[in-house]
Design an enzyme around this catalytic site. Structure first.
Site, PDB file in Angstrom:
ATOM      1  CB  SER A  57      -0.939  -0.001   1.197  1.00 28.82           C
ATOM      2  OG  SER A  57      -0.204  -0.040   2.388  1.00 28.82           O
ATOM      3  CG  HIS A  96      -1.216   3.408   5.363  1.00 30.83           C
ATOM      4  ND1 HIS A  96      -2.525   3.058   5.283  1.00 30.83           N
ATOM      5  CD2 HIS A  96      -0.545   2.518   4.589  1.00 30.83           C
ATOM      6  CE1 HIS A  96      -2.658   2.001   4.510  1.00 30.83           C
ATOM      7  NE2 HIS A  96      -1.470   1.646   4.073  1.00 30.83           N
ATOM      8  CG  ASP A 123      -5.364   4.491   5.807  1.00 32.97           C
ATOM      9  OD1 ASP A 123      -5.484   4.098   4.645  1.00 32.97           O
ATOM     10  OD2 ASP A 123      -4.272   4.618   6.380  1.00 32.97           O
TER      11      ASP A 123
END
Lengths: 180, 167
Positions: A57, A96, A123
């Site tokens: 990701s 992230h 998210d």
């Protein structure tokens, strides 16, 4: 097969005194690894100073199998930082990037929104149901350094445990049969 | 002493040590680079500006972004992640940072650009404080190395205003 024969011969020739010294050297290896890990925890202030990237990701920045070094301190969290966070009800931490920050005047508490560089949306879908923001206590650390590929060792070992046992067995054998 | 196993072990240890040393040197060499990036951003248009049903203000902007980040690239640079954030203060929050646009620059050739974009992420306030609000647009960049330490810095561009009324 000469090497294997040698190894077997040297196991046969182990004596009591030698056995103890080898047990100690094995213990030394294990404890020094533990010391390094705990030392890193102290220095970085993060409970897991090194994490392996498991998903794509954050590509092309971080690929699966890359290693990240984490750091955690009292500094406020800012947009753009790559943080590792735990979501309630999810076991595996996520790495992230922070895209939104709202920091409170009175309490200093922060509302943070994250997104994977390679993901289309933010998210909120990954968070617990109804959770709109991450707070300080969800965040385990921020990524400060990067080492490519090395994490594949752990990924392979978790996915194929047999390789782990073979590796540990071979290492143990080497330590036991080595002569100073 | 000179068995097969020992030689393999010695070779492996030596090569890993050399590799680690080279990675460390590559990462360290980034310190000698002193970049001088430049950027300019104009708010072209307020597409719409409203109070959402839940009471939070939301605005949609069209931005004209030009930047030159070529000096950030060194031989140890894998990519540069660049984003433009609106930053402002409200009575409730000491700092609000909202990313409006971001992009990944994979190579030095692409590091000088000029684009027009509407905000990629929603510019939503926590509350209803956006009318007539003065805000900064800050260009942040995160340099991701091929190996080693990551670098980040920013360029603050102050003095932007939102309109005094919804539209």
């Amino acid at each position: 097969m000469g090497w294997v024969g040698d190894q077997i011969d040297s196991i046969k020739s182990i004596q009591f005194r030698q056995l103890i010294s080898q047990a100690i050297s094995l213990g030394m290896i294990v404890t020094s690894a533990l010391i390094i890990w705990k030392g890193l925890m102290c220095v970085t202030g993060s409970e897991s100073p090194v994490v392996v990237v498991l998903s794509g990701s954050m590509e092309p920045g971080f690929k699966r199998g890359d290693i990240l070094f984490l750091h955690m301190n009292k500094d406020p969290i800012r947009a753009g930082e790559i943080v590792v966070f735990n979501v309630d009800g999810r076991e595996i931490p996520i790495v992230h990037r922070v895209i939104k920050v709202h920091e409170r005047e009175d309490s200093g508490e922060v509302d943070v929104l994250t997104k994977g560089d390679n993901n289309f949306g933010d998210d909120r879908l990954l968070y617990a149901t109804g959770q709109m923001w991450l707070n300080r206590h969800h965040i385990m650390g921020r990524a400060v350094g990067f080492l490519p590929y090395v994490g594949w060792v752990t990924i392979i070992m978790t996915e194929k445990p047999i390789i782990k046992y073979i590796l540990i067995g071979a290492l143990g054998l080497l330590v036991l049969t080595s002569k100073e | 002493m000179h068995s097969f196993g020992y030689r393999i072990n010695a070779l492996l240890t030596f090569s890993v040590t050399i590799l680690a040393l080279m990675c460390a040197i590559a990462s360290f060499s980034d310190n000698f680079n002193s970049p001088s990036p430049s950027s300019e951003v104009q708010v072209m248009k307020i597409n719409w500006f409203q109070k959402k049903p839940d009471g939070d203000d939301e605005v949609s902007l069209t931005l004209n972004i030009s930047a030159n980040l070529q000096s950030l690239f060194t031989w140890n640079t894998k990519q540069v992640f660049v984003f433009l954030a609106a930053e402002y203060q409200t009575p409730k929050n000491v700092l609000n940072q909202i990313s409006l646009w971001d992009g990944i620059i994979p190579a030095k050739e692409h590091a000088s650009f000029k684009i027009q974009a509407t905000n990629k992420y929603r510019f939503t306030d926590q509350g209803s404080n956006l009318r007539g609000k003065e805000f900064n647009l800050t260009l942040h960049w995160h340099v991701m190395p091929k190996t080693g330490k990551m670098f980040a810095d920013k360029l603050v561009m102050p003095g932007y205003h939102l309109p005094k009324a919804y539209r």
